[in-house]
Design a protein around this motif. Structure first.
Motif, short mmCIF file in Angstrom:
data_model
loop_
_atom_site.label_atom_id
_atom_site.label_comp_id
_atom_site.label_asym_id
_atom_site.label_seq_id
_atom_site.Cartn_x
_atom_site.Cartn_y
_atom_site.Cartn_z
N GLU A 66 0.84 -1.21 0.00
CA GLU A 66 0.00 0.00 0.00
C GLU A 66 0.87 1.26 0.00
O GLU A 66 0.54 2.25 -0.64
N GLU A 119 -11.10 -2.84 0.53
CA GLU A 119 -10.29 -3.29 -0.61
C GLU A 119 -11.18 -3.66 -1.79
O GLU A 119 -10.86 -3.34 -2.94
N GLU A 149 -5.35 -5.12 -5.40
CA GLU A 149 -6.45 -4.80 -4.46
C GLU A 149 -7.39 -6.01 -4.29
O GLU A 149 -7.88 -6.27 -3.20
N HIS A 152 -5.69 -8.25 -1.92
CA HIS A 152 -5.81 -7.75 -0.54
C HIS A 152 -7.19 -8.11 0.04
O HIS A 152 -7.32 -8.49 1.20
FE LIG Z 1 -5.14 -2.62 -1.02
#
Ligand SMILES: [Fe+2]
Ligand SMILES: [Fe+2]
Length: 195
Positions: A66, A119, A149, A152
């Motif tokens: 990030e 996310e 993303e 994540h």
């Molecule tokens: Fe992320």
């Protein structure tokens, strides 16, 4: 319907895409803050839960990633001569945090699921931006972030599953996703990544 992979209860409206592409400077600036906040939230989890060894390495990796995203958005801002400055946040994050239950281990499970939903929403919106932005470099920038993303999102849901068990996590994720779906779409709110 949004992508079932992302476990969102409601797809972003076309009105958000229109507002975001008409206010790209603001969206980019807010995006920088979002990446920084994503890193900060991940670090906070590491400090809060040293007893959960299984969280440490994957979340440390996520926090680093990030921060790299943050640096990349800073680079875009610099290239566009957009001054980095603070911005009033969307209410979205605070509203989601208010859903987190107080007692452990539910608190940890909810914090992981809330992070996972943020996310997912980010990923969904990056895809919409990648499709809607005419400028190839910026469109490619957004499509290049999607895989990270989405990963994540999956990671946070899996980690929550390790605390709650897969059967315990799915219904709670559904509840939180239903709440999440009500936290944006206010036409009077300023344009933000999560407005
Ligand atoms: Fe992320
Ligand atoms: Fe990111």
């Amino acid at each position: 319907m949004p992508s079932p992979v992302l476990k969102l209860a409601r797809a972003t409206e076309p009105a958000w895409v229109e507002a975001a592409t008409a206010n790209l400077e603001l969206v980019l600036l807010d995006h920088a803050h979002c990446e920084k906040k994503a890193a900060g939230a991940a670090l906070r989890l590491l400090f809060q839960y040293p007893q959960h060894g299984f969280l440490q390495r994957p979340i440390a990796e996520l926090a680093r990633e990030e921060l790299l995203h943050f640096e990349r958005v800073l680079g875009l801002l610099e290239a566009r001569k957009i001054d980095y400055r603070s911005l009033s946040p969307a209410l979205y994050g605070a509203r989601l945090q208010a859903e987190v239950r107080r007692e452990e281990p539910r608190r940890a499970i909810d914090q992981l699921l809330v992070a996972g939903l943020i996310e997912a929403r980010s990923c969904e919106r990056m895809k919409l931006l990648a499709e809607a932005i005419a400028e190839p470099a910026l469109s490619e920038f957004y499509s290049g972030l999607l895989a990270a993303e989405a990963r994540h999102h999956r990671l946070y849901v899996e980690l929550a599953g390790q605390l709650a068990g897969p059967d315990g996590v799915a219904p709670r994720l559904e509840e939180l996703a239903a709440r999440e779906a009500t936290f944006f779409g206010d036409p009077a709110a300023p344009v933000r990544f999560h407005s």
